[in-house]
Design a protein around this motif. Structure first.
Motif, short mmCIF file in Angstrom:
data_model
loop_
_atom_site.label_atom_id
_atom_site.label_comp_id
_atom_site.label_asym_id
_atom_site.label_seq_id
_atom_site.Cartn_x
_atom_site.Cartn_y
_atom_site.Cartn_z
N ASP A 86 -0.73 2.94 -6.50
CA ASP A 86 0.10 1.79 -6.80
C ASP A 86 1.57 2.21 -6.90
O ASP A 86 1.90 3.18 -7.58
CB ASP A 86 -0.33 1.13 -8.11
CG ASP A 86 -1.67 0.40 -7.97
OD1 ASP A 86 -2.04 0.09 -6.82
OD2 ASP A 86 -2.31 0.14 -9.00
N SER A 87 2.40 1.50 -6.18
CA SER A 87 3.83 1.80 -6.18
C SER A 87 4.57 0.62 -5.56
O SER A 87 3.97 -0.31 -5.01
CB SER A 87 4.13 3.07 -5.36
OG SER A 87 3.86 2.83 -3.99
N GLU A 88 5.89 0.69 -5.64
CA GLU A 88 6.73 -0.35 -5.03
C GLU A 88 6.56 -0.32 -3.51
O GLU A 88 6.53 -1.36 -2.85
CB GLU A 88 8.19 -0.11 -5.41
CG GLU A 88 9.08 -1.30 -5.13
CD GLU A 88 10.47 -1.10 -5.68
OE1 GLU A 88 11.42 -1.21 -4.88
OE2 GLU A 88 10.61 -0.84 -6.90
N ASP A 89 6.43 0.90 -2.95
CA ASP A 89 6.22 1.03 -1.51
C ASP A 89 4.93 0.33 -1.08
O ASP A 89 4.89 -0.35 -0.05
CB ASP A 89 6.16 2.50 -1.09
CG ASP A 89 7.53 3.16 -1.07
OD1 ASP A 89 8.54 2.45 -1.08
OD2 ASP A 89 7.57 4.41 -1.02
N LYS A 90 3.87 0.52 -1.87
CA LYS A 90 2.59 -0.11 -1.54
C LYS A 90 2.72 -1.62 -1.55
O LYS A 90 2.23 -2.30 -0.64
CB LYS A 90 1.51 0.34 -2.53
CG LYS A 90 0.16 -0.27 -2.24
CD LYS A 90 -0.90 0.23 -3.22
CE LYS A 90 -2.26 -0.39 -2.92
NZ LYS A 90 -3.30 0.13 -3.82
N GLU A 91 3.41 -2.17 -2.54
CA GLU A 91 3.61 -3.62 -2.61
C GLU A 91 4.38 -4.13 -1.40
O GLU A 91 4.03 -5.16 -0.82
CB GLU A 91 4.35 -4.00 -3.89
CG GLU A 91 3.50 -3.89 -5.14
CD GLU A 91 4.28 -4.25 -6.39
OE1 GLU A 91 5.18 -5.13 -6.30
OE2 GLU A 91 4.00 -3.66 -7.44
N GLU A 92 5.43 -3.40 -1.02
CA GLU A 92 6.23 -3.80 0.14
C GLU A 92 5.40 -3.73 1.42
O GLU A 92 5.49 -4.62 2.28
CB GLU A 92 7.47 -2.90 0.27
CG GLU A 92 8.52 -3.16 -0.78
CD GLU A 92 9.69 -2.19 -0.69
OE1 GLU A 92 9.80 -1.43 0.30
OE2 GLU A 92 10.49 -2.19 -1.65
N MET A 93 4.59 -2.69 1.54
CA MET A 93 3.75 -2.55 2.73
C MET A 93 2.70 -3.65 2.80
O MET A 93 2.41 -4.18 3.87
CB MET A 93 3.11 -1.17 2.77
CG MET A 93 4.13 -0.05 3.03
SD MET A 93 3.40 1.59 2.96
CE MET A 93 2.76 1.69 4.63
N ALA A 95 3.03 -6.66 1.53
CA ALA A 95 3.76 -7.89 1.87
C ALA A 95 4.06 -7.93 3.37
O ALA A 95 3.90 -8.98 4.02
CB ALA A 95 5.05 -7.99 1.06
N GLU A 96 4.46 -6.80 3.93
CA GLU A 96 4.73 -6.72 5.37
C GLU A 96 3.44 -6.91 6.17
O GLU A 96 3.43 -7.59 7.20
CB GLU A 96 5.39 -5.38 5.71
CG GLU A 96 5.83 -5.26 7.14
CD GLU A 96 6.87 -6.30 7.55
OE1 GLU A 96 6.82 -6.73 8.72
OE2 GLU A 96 7.69 -6.70 6.72
N LYS A 99 2.62 -10.57 6.37
CA LYS A 99 3.46 -11.25 7.37
C LYS A 99 2.94 -10.98 8.78
O LYS A 99 2.87 -11.89 9.61
CB LYS A 99 4.91 -10.77 7.25
CG LYS A 99 5.64 -11.24 6.03
CD LYS A 99 7.04 -10.66 6.02
CE LYS A 99 7.73 -10.86 4.71
NZ LYS A 99 9.04 -10.18 4.67
#
Length: 120
Positions: A86-93, A95-96, A99
């Motif tokens: 779990d990390s900010e990168d994982k959340e961004e990935m 979300a991408e 999309k």
């Protein structure tokens, strides 16, 4: 350029707070109006694809094969992301990924695809 790629009139950004056509006069204006009547790149590519062999439903079904491969790849990509800590990168990935999945899903849903095309 925008006429050629098919940017709808309602999505154009005003130039100097005026409609883009108002910035052209004479021969330039005539040429511009002519480009608005010509088929867009999108339309030309669609027509070309409609004539391309191998895209028909009977025999080799290109679209079904493409959809299967895309969604298999998306599934593999999601698994890789889910395995990450779990990390900010994982959340961004994630979300991408959502999309990308939405875009690909719209390609294979005729109603959604037509709706998106109408919006430009």
């Amino acid at each position: 350029m925008e006429n050629k790629i098919g940017v709808p009139d309602n999505l154009r950004v005003p130039y100097n707070r005026r409609h883009y056509r108002d910035n052209f006069k004479g021969k330039d204006s005539e040429m511009l109006v002519a480009t608005e009547r010509e088929p867009t790149l999108l339309k030309l590519v669609e027509e070309w694809l409609e004539r391309t062999p191998g895209l028909e439903e009977d025999g080799f079904n290109f679209w079904a094969q493409l959809m299967e491969n895309i969604f298999r790849g998306l599934g593999q990509e999601k698994e890789k992301i889910e395995e990450m800590a779990d990390s900010e990168d994982k959340e961004e990935m994630m979300a991408e990924f959502a999309k990308q999945k939405e875009v690909f899903t719209s390609l294979f849903d005729e109603k959604r695809h037509d709706h998106l095309l109408s919006k430009g």
